[in-house]
Design a protein around this motif. Structure first.
Motif, PDB file in Angstrom:
ATOM      1  N   HIS A 164      38.216  46.973  39.682  1.00 42.37           N
ATOM      2  CA  HIS A 164      37.853  46.133  40.541  1.00 42.37           C
ATOM      3  C   HIS A 164      37.401  46.399  41.999  1.00 42.37           C
ATOM      4  CE1 HIS A 164      39.270  42.072  43.097  1.00 42.37           C
ATOM      5  NE2 HIS A 164      39.192  43.200  44.003  1.00 42.37           N
ATOM      6  N   GLU A 165      37.533  48.056  42.133  1.00 40.73           N
ATOM      7  CA  GLU A 165      37.136  48.132  43.480  1.00 40.73           C
ATOM      8  C   GLU A 165      35.530  48.744  43.321  1.00 40.73           C
ATOM      9  OE1 GLU A 165      38.176  47.181  45.999  1.00 40.73           O
ATOM     10  OE2 GLU A 165      40.327  47.011  45.264  1.00 40.73           O
ATOM     11  N   HIS A 168      33.128  45.752  43.397  1.00 47.84           N
ATOM     12  CA  HIS A 168      32.902  45.361  44.934  1.00 47.84           C
ATOM     13  C   HIS A 168      31.484  46.166  44.896  1.00 47.84           C
ATOM     14  CE1 HIS A 168      35.567  42.635  46.094  1.00 47.84           C
ATOM     15  NE2 HIS A 168      36.878  43.621  45.726  1.00 47.84           N
ATOM     16  N   TYR A 219      43.439  35.088  41.526  1.00 44.37           N
ATOM     17  CA  TYR A 219      42.575  36.265  42.464  1.00 44.37           C
ATOM     18  C   TYR A 219      41.147  35.856  42.671  1.00 44.37           C
ATOM     19  CZ  TYR A 219      41.866  39.412  46.242  1.00 44.37           C
ATOM     20  OH  TYR A 219      41.829  40.509  47.294  1.00 44.37           O
ATOM     21  N   GLU A 226      35.537  38.190  45.262  1.00 46.22           N
ATOM     22  CA  GLU A 226      36.665  38.557  43.612  1.00 46.22           C
ATOM     23  C   GLU A 226      36.290  38.060  42.991  1.00 46.22           C
ATOM     24  OE1 GLU A 226      38.393  40.650  45.543  1.00 46.22           O
ATOM     25  OE2 GLU A 226      38.490  40.708  47.517  1.00 46.22           O
ATOM     26  N   ALA A 229      33.865  41.143  41.791  1.00 47.20           N
ATOM     27  CA  ALA A 229      35.260  42.284  41.268  1.00 47.20           C
ATOM     28  C   ALA A 229      35.625  41.781  40.146  1.00 47.20           C
ATOM     29  CB  ALA A 229      35.934  42.681  42.653  1.00 47.20           C
TER      30      ALA A 229
HETATM   31 ZN   LIG Z   1      38.665  42.845  45.613  1.00 43.98          ZN
END
Ligand SMILES: [Zn+2]
Ligand SMILES: [Zn+2]
Length: 321
Positions: A164-165, A168, A219, A226, A229
């Motif tokens: 996920h990170e 980004h 989310y 988001e 991601a």
């Molecule tokens: Zn995020």
């Protein structure tokens, strides 16, 4: 993830191995994607069990070199948690390397990692202009489960956080191109919408009632950043599930014939169709041991469109094509 051959004997080696079954030390060469019985080892080998080779004696490996901040070792469990965090990072970086990200042939910026332990205050994970901040405390299964339940998430792992990170960061890399942002906004919406207000609304009001038709996770509905991601992380999940399934020697009638490489597949619909069928099968296998589903998600039509968009950009983005 592939399964590797033993360079000095018989049998297989798994990605995290530091030694063969006979106890001979080996190291993983991320450029060759092979294990070697030779030094120089990464200087983090003794510290956190990093099994990658280094370019020279006394140096970090390619992955550890991306970590600019290591956790404060005086915080309890900081070092074992960091070791698990770096292992998840190496796995995800090696996966991304199949699409050439962060390898020598990639001319763009590398992610810079801040790996932080949690003292009295929680560390929020995130990305800003190439810097990825990760809470190594989330390597702890108790803490991770408490947070997963508080956030009503079906899945929370360190590999998931990494995907996920880093996604980004990949968005940021792509946003430096001239042809990305308009296409992104057409698919995901305008990421210039107030991020703080969007997250506050998400945590106060929850996701929109029809989120399952539009997003992979609750989310993802919070903000276009988001959504990207989460979608990119899921593309990485699904591709790696498929690659690992094949590498493990398993078979399925859904798999294309001989030698198929999911990372080389240009047709997203085909890749996702195969991945989803394998995931459903392995979910069933996991239930035989009372474990949670491997992939506890449903892929809506809208999610498949977004996965195709991300797939297209991640496959060509690293080399600027
Ligand atoms: Zn995020
Ligand atoms: Zn290393």
């Amino acid at each position: 993830m592939r399964v590797f051959s033993n360079p000095i004997g018989s049998g297989a080696l798994w990605f995290d191995n530091l030694a063969t079954a006979d106890g001979a030390p080996v190291a993983y060469d991320p450029q060759a994607r092979a294990f070697l019985p030779v030094q120089p080892f990464c200087i983090n080998r003794e510290v956190i069990g990093c099994n990658w080779i280094a370019p020279e004696v006394g140096a970090f490996c390619r992955s550890c070199a991306m970590t600019a901040l290591a956790p404060d070792p005086s915080i309890p469990n900081a070092i074992p948690n960091w070791a698990q965090t770096e292992a998840a990072k190496r796995w995800v970086l090696d996966n991304l390397g199949r699409w050439h990200w962060f390898r020598p042939e990639d001319p763009g910026a590398r992610p810079v990692f801040h790996m932080l332990a949690e003292g009295a205050t929680p560390v929020s994970m995130g990305h800003a202009e190439g810097v990825v901040t990760i809470s190594v405390a989330e390597a702890d299964p108790v803490l991770r489960t408490v947070r997963r339940q508080a956030l009503e998430e079906p899945y929370r792992t360190m590999i998931g956080h990494m995907r996920h990170e880093i996604s980004h960061m990949l968005w940021w890399r792509l946003s430096l191109r001239e042809d990305f942002l308009d296409a992104f906004r057409d698919m995901f919406g305008d990421e210039r919408a107030d991020y703080g207000a969007a997250l506050e609304r998400h945590y106060n009001q929850g996701p929109p009632p029809d989120w399952k038709q539009r997003y992979l996770t609750t989310y993802a509905s919070a903000h276009p950043h988001e959504d990207w991601a989460e979608t990119a992380a899921h593309l990485l999940h699904l591709t790696d599930i498929t690659d690992s399934f094949i590498a493990a020697g398993l078979s399925s009638p859904q798999l294309p014939e001989g030698g198929w490489d999911p990372y080389a597949e240009p047709d997203t619909a085909r890749l996702i169709h195969v991945a989803a069928s394998l995931a459903v099968g392995v979910n069933h296998v996991n239930r035989s041991m009372g474990l949670s589903d491997l992939y506890p998600f449903v892929l809506s039509e809208a999610a498949r469109h977004k996965l195709a968009f991300v797939h297209d950009w991640l496959r060509r983005g690293a080399q600027g094509r």
